[in-house]
Design a protein around this motif. Structure first.
Motif, PDB file in Angstrom:
ATOM      1  N   SER A  52      -8.086   6.753  -3.629  1.00 21.43           N
ATOM      2  CA  SER A  52      -7.866   6.174  -2.305  1.00 21.43           C
ATOM      3  C   SER A  52      -6.567   6.690  -1.699  1.00 21.43           C
ATOM      4  O   SER A  52      -5.622   7.031  -2.403  1.00 21.43           O
ATOM      5  CB  SER A  52      -7.803   4.639  -2.397  1.00 21.43           C
ATOM      6  OG  SER A  52      -9.007   4.104  -2.883  1.00 21.43           O
ATOM      7  N   ASN A  53      -6.530   6.690  -0.383  1.00 19.57           N
ATOM      8  CA  ASN A  53      -5.325   7.079   0.340  1.00 19.57           C
ATOM      9  C   ASN A  53      -5.385   6.486   1.759  1.00 19.57           C
ATOM     10  O   ASN A  53      -6.135   7.004   2.593  1.00 19.57           O
ATOM     11  CB  ASN A  53      -5.194   8.602   0.418  1.00 19.57           C
ATOM     12  CG  ASN A  53      -3.848   9.029   0.964  1.00 19.57           C
ATOM     13  OD1 ASN A  53      -2.828   8.436   0.653  1.00 19.57           O
ATOM     14  ND2 ASN A  53      -3.845  10.069   1.797  1.00 19.57           N
ATOM     15  N   PRO A  54      -4.639   5.402   2.029  1.00 19.15           N
ATOM     16  CA  PRO A  54      -3.673   4.737   1.166  1.00 19.15           C
ATOM     17  C   PRO A  54      -4.347   4.005  -0.001  1.00 19.15           C
ATOM     18  O   PRO A  54      -5.475   3.533   0.133  1.00 19.15           O
ATOM     19  CB  PRO A  54      -2.993   3.730   2.094  1.00 19.15           C
ATOM     20  CG  PRO A  54      -3.420   4.090   3.478  1.00 19.15           C
ATOM     21  CD  PRO A  54      -4.726   4.773   3.363  1.00 19.15           C
ATOM     22  N   ILE A  55      -3.601   3.875  -1.080  1.00 23.95           N
ATOM     23  CA  ILE A  55      -4.052   3.077  -2.201  1.00 23.95           C
ATOM     24  C   ILE A  55      -3.375   1.717  -2.106  1.00 23.95           C
ATOM     25  O   ILE A  55      -2.188   1.632  -1.784  1.00 23.95           O
ATOM     26  CB  ILE A  55      -3.742   3.773  -3.548  1.00 23.95           C
ATOM     27  CG1 ILE A  55      -4.343   2.958  -4.705  1.00 23.95           C
ATOM     28  CG2 ILE A  55      -2.243   4.007  -3.733  1.00 23.95           C
ATOM     29  CD1 ILE A  55      -4.299   3.694  -6.031  1.00 23.95           C
ATOM     30  N   THR A  56      -4.138   0.668  -2.320  1.00 22.07           N
ATOM     31  CA  THR A  56      -3.594  -0.680  -2.187  1.00 22.07           C
ATOM     32  C   THR A  56      -3.372  -1.298  -3.553  1.00 22.07           C
ATOM     33  O   THR A  56      -4.177  -1.118  -4.472  1.00 22.07           O
ATOM     34  CB  THR A  56      -4.515  -1.568  -1.326  1.00 22.07           C
ATOM     35  OG1 THR A  56      -3.888  -2.839  -1.115  1.00 22.07           O
ATOM     36  CG2 THR A  56      -5.879  -1.760  -1.970  1.00 22.07           C
TER      37      THR A  56
ATOM     38  N   GLY B  92      -8.269   1.913  -0.050  1.00 18.11           N
ATOM     39  CA  GLY B  92      -8.940   1.263  -1.161  1.00 18.11           C
ATOM     40  C   GLY B  92      -8.038   1.135  -2.368  1.00 18.11           C
ATOM     41  O   GLY B  92      -6.861   1.529  -2.340  1.00 18.11           O
ATOM     42  N   SER B  93      -8.580   0.597  -3.437  1.00 19.41           N
ATOM     43  CA  SER B  93      -7.812   0.387  -4.665  1.00 19.41           C
ATOM     44  C   SER B  93      -8.141   1.394  -5.749  1.00 19.41           C
ATOM     45  O   SER B  93      -7.521   1.377  -6.822  1.00 19.41           O
ATOM     46  CB  SER B  93      -8.060  -1.035  -5.196  1.00 19.41           C
ATOM     47  OG  SER B  93      -9.452  -1.246  -5.429  1.00 19.41           O
TER      48      SER B  93
ATOM     49  N   ASN C 146       0.848  -1.189   0.000  1.00 23.50           N
ATOM     50  CA  ASN C 146       0.000   0.000   0.000  1.00 23.50           C
ATOM     51  C   ASN C 146       0.883   1.239   0.000  1.00 23.50           C
ATOM     52  O   ASN C 146       2.017   1.201   0.481  1.00 23.50           O
ATOM     53  CB  ASN C 146      -0.898   0.022   1.238  1.00 23.50           C
ATOM     54  CG  ASN C 146      -1.549  -1.323   1.498  1.00 23.50           C
ATOM     55  OD1 ASN C 146      -2.584  -1.627   0.940  1.00 23.50           O
ATOM     56  ND2 ASN C 146      -0.921  -2.142   2.336  1.00 23.50           N
ATOM     57  N   LEU C 147       0.340   2.350  -0.497  1.00 23.45           N
ATOM     58  CA  LEU C 147       1.098   3.598  -0.548  1.00 23.45           C
ATOM     59  C   LEU C 147       0.253   4.729   0.021  1.00 23.45           C
ATOM     60  O   LEU C 147      -0.869   5.000  -0.443  1.00 23.45           O
ATOM     61  CB  LEU C 147       1.498   3.917  -1.991  1.00 23.45           C
ATOM     62  CG  LEU C 147       2.422   5.109  -2.196  1.00 23.45           C
ATOM     63  CD1 LEU C 147       3.758   4.890  -1.503  1.00 23.45           C
ATOM     64  CD2 LEU C 147       2.631   5.363  -3.691  1.00 23.45           C
ATOM     65  N   TYR C 148       0.804   5.387   1.039  1.00 24.90           N
ATOM     66  CA  TYR C 148       0.110   6.495   1.707  1.00 24.90           C
ATOM     67  C   TYR C 148       0.769   7.814   1.357  1.00 24.90           C
ATOM     68  O   TYR C 148       1.993   7.942   1.383  1.00 24.90           O
ATOM     69  CB  TYR C 148       0.143   6.287   3.225  1.00 24.90           C
ATOM     70  CG  TYR C 148      -0.370   7.469   4.012  1.00 24.90           C
ATOM     71  CD1 TYR C 148      -1.708   7.851   3.947  1.00 24.90           C
ATOM     72  CD2 TYR C 148       0.489   8.209   4.825  1.00 24.90           C
ATOM     73  CE1 TYR C 148      -2.176   8.940   4.663  1.00 24.90           C
ATOM     74  CE2 TYR C 148       0.026   9.289   5.561  1.00 24.90           C
ATOM     75  CZ  TYR C 148      -1.298   9.658   5.471  1.00 24.90           C
ATOM     76  OH  TYR C 148      -1.760  10.737   6.183  1.00 24.90           O
ATOM     77  N   ASP C 149      -0.067   8.807   1.050  1.00 21.14           N
ATOM     78  CA  ASP C 149       0.411  10.142   0.716  1.00 21.14           C
ATOM     79  C   ASP C 149      -0.027  11.120   1.805  1.00 21.14           C
ATOM     80  O   ASP C 149      -1.201  11.503   1.875  1.00 21.14           O
ATOM     81  CB  ASP C 149      -0.166  10.587  -0.636  1.00 21.14           C
ATOM     82  CG  ASP C 149       0.383  11.927  -1.097  1.00 21.14           C
ATOM     83  OD1 ASP C 149       1.139  12.569  -0.332  1.00 21.14           O
ATOM     84  OD2 ASP C 149       0.053  12.344  -2.224  1.00 21.14           O
ATOM     85  N   PRO C 150       0.884  11.562   2.674  1.00 21.23           N
ATOM     86  CA  PRO C 150       0.501  12.469   3.757  1.00 21.23           C
ATOM     87  C   PRO C 150       0.112  13.859   3.278  1.00 21.23           C
ATOM     88  O   PRO C 150      -0.462  14.641   4.044  1.00 21.23           O
ATOM     89  CB  PRO C 150       1.753  12.517   4.635  1.00 21.23           C
ATOM     90  CG  PRO C 150       2.866  12.138   3.739  1.00 21.23           C
ATOM     91  CD  PRO C 150       2.303  11.174   2.742  1.00 21.23           C
TER      92      PRO C 150
END
Length: 618
Positions: free
Chosen positions: A386-390, A381-382, A369-373
């Motif tokens: 989404s944030n995080p995007i999986t 979600g995908s 997963n990737l999270y953007d602060p």
């Protein structure tokens, strides 16, 4: 920006007074409990002790014992009852005696709550089997007894609410470790689903106290999870699932079927159905009117187990709790902790920053997963928003992604423990430009897990350590863990050796100054990549903590043991500073500014390095 679409808590954590270590050159400091939501293990309908019915919510937590919340379905009014023993319970049922029963992990205890005597709270009934630490599920037999399936010896146990008698009914399989599900059929016989290595389906007859396998020959389970699951469906029959195989259990015969009825809904006596439930809320649907109502309730949790800590964007410390998986962030610049939100896994095992974002890889399945602060919301979600995007799983052989590092060409290398019932983990190569796995290497170390990795830039090799164990439910086939080197250009292992005879694993590996440092127990090995040999062994003050070794400025490594912090001079390869923590160090690892961060139970801690050891740690 899109508004937040899930619960995001932002809480300023009040700091406790600093606690000084015995060595007053440094300072330990509690940063408080960042997550206090509790892990929801289940919800059932049961008697409220006053002639009506209530909802019961079963929560685990690490900052205290498990607790039960009784909720009035009409008003949402809640009463909380804390257990005297046990961090959590999988098994959960309303008994035939109108009492609520829980079965714990970390003890294998039967707990009981009597709605008619709420002032007595939750009581410990006892431990039905001396060998078992988990009670997974309950079901009620035709004889009025509670039957529970167990771990680690795949047993069946019983409890008679009338007499108070508990009985260990022995192993349901000679070698498997998990009896993972249980269901009583209309004939009164007890069916048990077994896993996770080869899987089995067992019937137990309470009249004769004998059991036998019902699994038809030739059936195979789903890849990565060879476990049979049993459940009672709305037609009253018990069905078994094994991979893509579905069977109806007719007495002591398993009949293959293509479909099965749904599981019975959670229904009140007045016909209302619980259509959803989560922490602090639930929805009810009245089939007579078609109307759905949502209600909320309140509870208090002491804190959730911190499982991993790491460094993320903007020099912030990120962490994940375990069961539930909640992600939090601590910003040292403003001394503030934020509870960001949940993800659907059990816990994050590894994290890695890239271009102001943060990769978070979690169990089960090593899901990336990737999270953007920079985005002021949390919406797992995908979808593109989404944030995080999986992005899904890393690949075959990955279940618990313990190690994640950068390697050549900016590619990310992920080392994992294998799925349940399997031996032999894998190294996956993740391309952050495409956000997908482009290479995957299973059984780099035969029949062993991959638990630590480090890229040594001079040699171009990926060094790492294994664990001589497999996925849950397996038994080690190899004598000892090994230290190895993998060549990304040749795409193969080029070195393997047992640096410490009988080692279980190498929990932390790091490359610096043309050397590789790796650990076993309370030993730190200095390894020369040119000579491919150990040049020095350093004694640590305690057992090395997983993935908790890193560089703090020029010429210094900082590491964590279960007892505290150590600093190593890389020129002399000698320990130059140690500090005993006032608490047990359970997990790490983040180096930010002049401090090292770690978790102990539900609490985030940091240790301010003494002036002589401070450096630019970012």
């Amino acid at each position: 920006m899109k508004p937040c679409t899930c619960l995001v808590l932002c809480v300023a954590v009040a700091l406790a007074p600093p606690l000084l270590a015995a060595d007053d050159a440094g300072r330990f400091e509690s940063l408080g409990v960042p997550v206090r939501v509790g892990g929801l293990m289940g919800c059932i309908i049961g008697p409220d002790g006053r002639g009506s019915e209530a909802l019961y919510f079963n929560f685990n937590q690490t900052g205290g014992k498990l607790f039960l919340v009784q909720v009035n379905p009409d008003t949402g009014e809640a009463r909380q009852f804390n257990a005297p023993e046990g961090p959590g319970a999988w098994a959960f049922i309303a008994g035939p005696d109108e009492r609520i029963y829980l079965g714990t992990w970390d003890g294998g205890l039967i707990l009981r709550f009597d709605p008619k005597q709420p002032d007595k709270g939750i009581e410990v009934v006892g431990k039905p089997s001396a060998s078992e630490s988990y009670l997974w599920q309950y079901d009620v037999g035709e004889d009025g007894k509670l039957y529970a399936c167990t771990y680690p010896q795949a047993k069946l146990v019983s409890f008679d609410p009338k007499s108070g008698a508990m009985e260990d009914l022995d192993r349901m399989h000679p070698t498997e470790m998990y009896s993972r599900s249980v269901a009583v059929g209309p004939n009164g016989k007890v069916y048990v689903g077994i896993g996770t290595s080869i899987g089995d389906l067992v019937v137990f007859d309470p009249a004769t106290k004998k059991h036998r396998s019902l699994l038809p020959p030739g059936l195979e389970g789903a890849k990565g999870w060879s476990t049979v699951g049993v459940s009672r469906r709305s037609d009253g029959n018990v069905y078994a699932e094994f991979g893509t195989n579905l069977m109806r259990l007719d007495d002591e015969t398993a009949v293959r079927v293509s479909t099965a009825p749904e599981r019975p809904p959670m229904k009140f006596r007045d016909g209302r159905v619980v259509t959803s439930f989560e922490r602090g809320r639930f929805t009810l649907r009245d089939p007579r009117t078609g109307k759905t109502e949502e209600r909320k309730f309140k509870y208090e949790a002491n804190g959730d187990l911190i499982f991993v800590v790491g460094v993320g964007p903007s020099n912030c410390v990120y962490g994940s709790t375990a069961m539930p998986l909640e992600v939090f962030r601590y910003d040292p610049a403003v001394n503030r902790s934020e509870h960001l939100g949940p993800m659907p896994g059990g816990e994050v095992y590894s994290m890695l920053e890239r271009d102001g974002k943060l990769y978070l890889c979690y169990y089960g399945g090593a899901i990336m997963n990737l999270y953007d602060p920079a985005k002021a919301f949390w919406k797992f979600g995908s979808d593109a928003d989404s944030n995080p995007i999986t992005f899904g799983g890393v690949g075959d052989g990955h279940l618990r992604p313990r190690a994640m590092i950068y390697g050549p060409a900016g590619l990310i290398y992920v080392g994992s423990e294998p799925p349940y019932g399997q031996l032999g983990g894998a190294i996956g190569v993740w391309d952050p430009k495409q956000n997908k796995t482009i290479e995957n290497y299973r059984h780099v170390i035969t029949n062993q897990s991959l638990v630590s990795l480090a890229w040594e830039t001079n040699s171009g090799l990926i060094f790492g350590g294994s664990g001589n164990y497999g996925g849950g439910g397996t038994k080690s086939s190899e004598k000892e863990a090994t230290f190895f080197a993998f060549d990304p250009r040749k795409k193969q292992k080029v070195f393997e050796a047992a640096l410490a005879p009988g080692a279980r694993n190498y929990p932390a590996t790091f490359a610096a100054k043309g050397k590789v440092y790796t650990s076993v127990g309370d030993k730190l090995f200095v390894f020369d990549p040119k000579m491919m040999s150990v040049t020095k062994t350093v004694q640590l003050a305690g057992t090395q903590v997983e993935i908790s070794l890193g560089q703090a400025g020029a010429g210094r490594l900082v590491g964590l043991t279960s007892k505290g912090v150590y600093v190593l001079d890389t020129a002399r390869d000698e320990i130059v500073h140690t500090a005993n923590a006032p608490v047990r160090v359970a997990c790490g690892f983040a180096l930010v500014g002049d401090a090292v961060y770690f978790g102990s139970g539900p609490t985030l801690w940091r240790y301010h390095l003494p002036a002589s050891e401070k450096g630019n740690t970012r």
